[in-house]
Design an enzyme around this catalytic site. Sequence first.
Site, mmCIF file in Angstrom:
data_model
loop_
_atom_site.group_PDB
_atom_site.id
_atom_site.type_symbol
_atom_site.label_atom_id
_atom_site.label_comp_id
_atom_site.label_asym_id
_atom_site.label_seq_id
_atom_site.Cartn_x
_atom_site.Cartn_y
_atom_site.Cartn_z
ATOM 1 C CG ASP A 87 59.337 29.463 -17.707
ATOM 2 O OD1 ASP A 87 60.144 28.949 -18.508
ATOM 3 O OD2 ASP A 87 59.162 30.689 -17.626
ATOM 4 C CD GLU A 150 61.365 32.878 -22.604
ATOM 5 O OE1 GLU A 150 61.634 33.617 -23.560
ATOM 6 O OE2 GLU A 150 60.188 32.692 -22.192
ATOM 7 C CD GLU A 151 56.888 32.871 -21.242
ATOM 8 O OE1 GLU A 151 57.014 34.098 -21.413
ATOM 9 O OE2 GLU A 151 56.552 32.090 -22.151
ATOM 10 C CG ASP A 174 60.433 30.478 -26.876
ATOM 11 O OD1 ASP A 174 59.215 30.223 -26.949
ATOM 12 O OD2 ASP A 174 60.938 31.145 -25.959
#
Length: 464
Positions: A87, A150-151, A174
């Site tokens: 995402d 994740e965001e 990341d």
Amino acid sequence: MKEKILKQAEKLKDDIIKSTQELIQIPSVKAKKEEKYPYGENVYLALEKALDIASELGFKTKNIDNYAGHIEIGEGEEILGILCHLDVVPEGSNWTYPPYAAEIHAGKIYGRGAIDDKGPTVAALYAMKIVDMLDINLSKKVRLILGTDEESGMESIDYYFKKEKMPELSFSPDAVFPAIHAEKGILDLKFSKKITKNVDSSLQLIALKGGNAANMVADYAEAVIKGIDKNELQNILAEIEYEKDKLQISESKKGLKLSYNGVSAHASLPEDGENAISHLINILAQLPFTESDVADFLEFYQSKIALEYDGSSIGCAEEDDIPTKLTFNSGIVALNQREIKLIVNIRYPVKSSSSKVINSIKNSIKDYNIEVELQSDAEPLYIEKDDLFIQKLMNAYQEITGDKGQPIAIGGGTYARKVKKGVAFGPLFPGQEELAHQKDEYIVIDNLLKSAAIYAKAIIDITG
């Protein structure tokens, strides 16, 4: 071994570029749930594409109810996890190149997700391919685990671990190189103020909105005001200090529209951006509003937040010896008929706590009638620098790059904090500009290949 790994990475260069472009071209911003798509169809399409690419490379894949997935090589009971996400945050505005075209310019692939986290996901995937091509016998399974939100809360990785075994060791490509042994705590708070409209007010705030996500520095904010003409407003603005070229004034059906253009950045590095919410409210707070609720909120913001990004005036500034300094970012502001709300993202030091931060803020603003509500809290991550796992990652990085850098602490938050023992590891190299969550995000192709080589060496060292 270094030369063999680099040689295989170079052989795979065209495939690595193509796969990165294919993923960037899918606008996988979280959306409302649609039947079988937990985070919207585009997020699902990114997951599907990543698994398809892996299948074509000859790897085992598994889709976990469209929430997450994994790609696997190796044998054994123990698992080395590589934690990535597909995402992306909203694209924002003012890109030089289209955010989902994945165009290549001067050796860089541009697009939302290029560095966060689609390019690194591809690097990790092809690192597994490099290991496979070198015919290395692995003592553990290696799973590239793909999350999809994740965001915006990390729910998908929680769902994944309800269905699948948690790895004994994990790294997440990341963040930045070298290995990250500490991540700040991440706290989202909602500040709100009830609004009682006074129709007799000479100057009224009709609308206010700005920002796309709590974890982004807002690059745009706008307000609509009523009860003042343009000439009168411009006379007032002439006495206010602000960047004149960043503010536009236009006529609208409801009144005068004030639009402020800032500069987006990752919320962990608010100093790299220019927060449009803060700059616009700084202007609005100096206008003669007579609605007490509106005036009180604007005065609160100007007094306690203003243009700061360290939380000093609101009472929560902190720094410890890791070192990690607290950062404070206004991510979203919105006005409706009932309230003004502000969502802020706070990154607090690893030796602090969310309760300490919240209590400090509440004590600082007790004279204001402002509600404070916890939205989310992710506790800090900390592993000693001399831990064997950290040292193996560092050795892989140092052997491929020749850089003798040491483990570091960051303000970003990664999936590493969701596992038994995990750290962030790459892909941004020291000295590179950080464009995650900003316009013109890109990944350097040479660095994409170098990252794949580093991850391949780490896999071999840890599981070989």
